[in-house]
Design a protein around this motif. Structure first.
Motif, PDB file in Angstrom:
ATOM      1  N   UNK A 139       0.972  -1.085  -0.099  1.00 15.21           N
ATOM      2  CA  UNK A 139       0.209   0.271  -0.543  1.00 15.21           C
ATOM      3  C   UNK A 139       0.894   1.036   0.097  1.00 15.21           C
ATOM      4  N   UNK A 140       2.341   1.295   0.384  1.00 14.58           N
ATOM      5  CA  UNK A 140       3.255   1.975   0.427  1.00 14.58           C
ATOM      6  C   UNK A 140       3.603   2.891  -1.026  1.00 14.58           C
ATOM      7  N   UNK A 141       3.529   1.649  -1.693  1.00 10.66           N
ATOM      8  CA  UNK A 141       3.413   2.122  -3.678  1.00 10.66           C
ATOM      9  C   UNK A 141       2.228   2.447  -4.302  1.00 10.66           C
ATOM     10  N   UNK A 142       0.851   2.972  -3.547  1.00  5.94           N
ATOM     11  CA  UNK A 142      -0.534   2.881  -4.220  1.00  5.94           C
ATOM     12  C   UNK A 142      -0.031   4.423  -3.839  1.00  5.94           C
ATOM     13  N   UNK A 143      -1.288   5.096  -4.454  1.00  5.22           N
ATOM     14  CA  UNK A 143      -1.067   6.317  -4.098  1.00  5.22           C
ATOM     15  C   UNK A 143      -2.073   6.575  -3.264  1.00  5.22           C
ATOM     16  N   UNK A 144      -2.499   8.046  -2.117  1.00  7.68           N
ATOM     17  CA  UNK A 144      -2.645   8.124  -1.023  1.00  7.68           C
ATOM     18  C   UNK A 144      -3.667   7.923  -0.248  1.00  7.68           C
ATOM     19  N   UNK A 170     -15.151  -8.465   0.008  1.00  8.84           N
ATOM     20  CA  UNK A 170     -15.134  -7.294  -1.145  1.00  8.84           C
ATOM     21  C   UNK A 170     -14.809  -6.323  -0.994  1.00  8.84           C
ATOM     22  N   UNK A 171     -14.801  -5.382  -0.133  1.00 11.57           N
ATOM     23  CA  UNK A 171     -14.945  -4.239  -0.130  1.00 11.57           C
ATOM     24  C   UNK A 171     -13.373  -4.406  -0.962  1.00 11.57           C
ATOM     25  N   UNK A 172     -12.282  -5.471   0.062  1.00 10.75           N
ATOM     26  CA  UNK A 172     -11.104  -4.927  -0.504  1.00 10.75           C
ATOM     27  C   UNK A 172     -10.970  -5.035  -1.751  1.00 10.75           C
ATOM     28  N   UNK A 173     -11.515  -5.979  -2.318  1.00 10.13           N
ATOM     29  CA  UNK A 173     -11.635  -6.688  -3.763  1.00 10.13           C
ATOM     30  C   UNK A 173     -11.734  -4.910  -4.276  1.00 10.13           C
ATOM     31  N   UNK A 174     -13.002  -4.472  -4.559  1.00  6.09           N
ATOM     32  CA  UNK A 174     -13.303  -3.192  -5.573  1.00  6.09           C
ATOM     33  C   UNK A 174     -12.607  -2.430  -5.248  1.00  6.09           C
ATOM     34  N   UNK A 175     -11.932  -2.144  -3.972  1.00  9.96           N
ATOM     35  CA  UNK A 175     -10.630  -0.918  -3.729  1.00  9.96           C
ATOM     36  C   UNK A 175      -9.865  -1.572  -4.367  1.00  9.96           C
ATOM     37  N   UNK A 176      -9.035  -2.226  -4.661  1.00 15.43           N
ATOM     38  CA  UNK A 176      -8.168  -2.596  -5.737  1.00 15.43           C
ATOM     39  C   UNK A 176      -8.434  -3.128  -7.460  1.00 15.43           C
ATOM     40  N   UNK A 177      -9.896  -2.824  -7.501  1.00 12.47           N
ATOM     41  CA  UNK A 177      -9.921  -2.996  -8.530  1.00 12.47           C
ATOM     42  C   UNK A 177      -9.920  -0.923  -9.348  1.00 12.47           C
ATOM     43  N   UNK A 178     -10.654  -0.182  -8.281  1.00 14.17           N
ATOM     44  CA  UNK A 178     -10.715   1.268  -8.343  1.00 14.17           C
ATOM     45  C   UNK A 178      -9.335   1.636  -8.224  1.00 14.17           C
ATOM     46  N   UNK A 179      -8.343   1.084  -7.607  1.00 10.63           N
ATOM     47  CA  UNK A 179      -6.893   1.520  -7.867  1.00 10.63           C
ATOM     48  C   UNK A 179      -6.209   1.292  -8.943  1.00 10.63           C
ATOM     49  N   UNK A 180      -6.922  -0.087  -9.649  1.00 11.89           N
ATOM     50  CA  UNK A 180      -6.196  -0.872 -11.120  1.00 11.89           C
ATOM     51  C   UNK A 180      -6.554   0.640 -11.980  1.00 11.89           C
ATOM     52  N   UNK A 181      -8.244   1.077 -12.145  1.00 14.71           N
ATOM     53  CA  UNK A 181      -8.728   1.669 -13.303  1.00 14.71           C
ATOM     54  C   UNK A 181      -7.891   3.454 -12.756  1.00 14.71           C
ATOM     55  N   UNK A 182      -7.735   3.544 -11.414  1.00 16.07           N
ATOM     56  CA  UNK A 182      -6.947   4.863 -11.611  1.00 16.07           C
ATOM     57  C   UNK A 182      -5.797   5.325 -12.288  1.00 16.07           C
ATOM     58  N   UNK A 229      -2.602   2.842 -13.536  1.00 14.81           N
ATOM     59  CA  UNK A 229      -3.018   0.663 -14.228  1.00 14.81           C
ATOM     60  C   UNK A 229      -1.166   0.316 -14.387  1.00 14.81           C
ATOM     61  N   UNK A 230      -0.371   1.142 -14.187  1.00 11.70           N
ATOM     62  CA  UNK A 230       1.036   1.635 -13.769  1.00 11.70           C
ATOM     63  C   UNK A 230       1.933   1.297 -12.592  1.00 11.70           C
ATOM     64  N   UNK A 231       0.841   1.469 -11.216  1.00 11.90           N
ATOM     65  CA  UNK A 231       1.065   1.615 -10.203  1.00 11.90           C
ATOM     66  C   UNK A 231       0.073  -0.133  -9.500  1.00 11.90           C
ATOM     67  N   UNK A 232      -1.046   0.098  -9.321  1.00  9.99           N
ATOM     68  CA  UNK A 232      -1.325  -1.243  -9.070  1.00  9.99           C
ATOM     69  C   UNK A 232      -1.480  -2.856  -9.974  1.00  9.99           C
ATOM     70  N   UNK A 233       0.013  -3.399 -10.025  1.00  7.13           N
ATOM     71  CA  UNK A 233      -0.328  -4.375 -10.930  1.00  7.13           C
ATOM     72  C   UNK A 233      -0.114  -6.049 -10.029  1.00  7.13           C
TER      73      UNK A 233
END
Length: 212
Positions: free
Chosen positions: A86-91, A130-142, A144-148
């Protein structure tokens, strides 16, 4: 009640039963004076059969326990890796993921283990994942180079969680459990019919076998 309290309670109850049986007139006149014949050999055979069955059951339960410990450890490792990533993800995304990881741990500790042992699913844990999965999907759409990377970690988390639930719910088959209970009962109560004239030797003999 811990194991020591259970042992003490059993010893007190068994000692009371031994005293009532051993001091009875019927026992003194019939059992002590009876010809044992092949009873000791028969009892030894029952003990040997019980030992073989118990050895296989203990080994199986031990393997299951080791698998459960390994699955739980892998699940925690996956959560730890996900937390680090999570340290590599957007804040803004990281602030959403960390509370969900913490909430998942709380749910597992509070009710997950108990429900897994009964073969039940924890709805709260499922909802958190399920909420965690949705957040990761949201991050990947934000971006895709940051959240693989978190997605393989999430897949590992789901797999290890299923393994933990599987091994938590695995219990000894009913027919084997009842066989062991029946054999245990035989080993505990059959020594009463092996008459030992010295009451203290008889007490030590029967109590040692029953405690085991």
């Amino acid at each position: 009640m811990n194991i020591l309290q259970k042992i003490i309670t059993f010893i007190v109850g068994f000692s009371s039963l031994f005293y009532l049986v051993r001091t009875g007139d019927y026992y003194s006149s019939k059992i002590l004076l009876a010809d044992l014949g092949g009873i000791p050999i028969l009892y030894s055979t029952i003990g040997m059969i019980f030992s073989i069955i118990a050895a296989f059951a203990i080994q199986k339960e031990w393997d299951n326990w080791n698998n459960l410990v390994e699955a739980a450890k892998d699940e925690v490792d996956s959560l730890e890796e996900l937390w680090i990533w999570t340290g590599r993800l957007p804040q803004s995304v990281g602030k959403k993921i960390k509370p969900l990881i913490a909430e998942y741990l709380k749910v597992v500790i509070r009710e997950g283990w108990q429900k897994s042992e009964r073969g039940e699913r924890s709805e709260a844990a499922e909802q958190t994942l399920s909420l965690l999965r949705n957040v990761l999907l949201e991050a990947s759409q934000y971006d895709s180079q940051v959240v693989p990377s978190p997605f393989p970690l999430f897949s590992d988390l789901s797999k290890h969680r299923k393994d933990r639930s599987h091994f938590s719910a695995r219990h000894m088959p009913g027919i084997l459990r009842y066989t062991l209970i029946f054999a245990t009962g035989l080993l505990i109560f059959l020594p009463f019919f092996i008459g030992i004239k010295n009451i203290w030797l008889g007490y030590i003999f029967t109590l040692s076998i029953a405690t085991l």
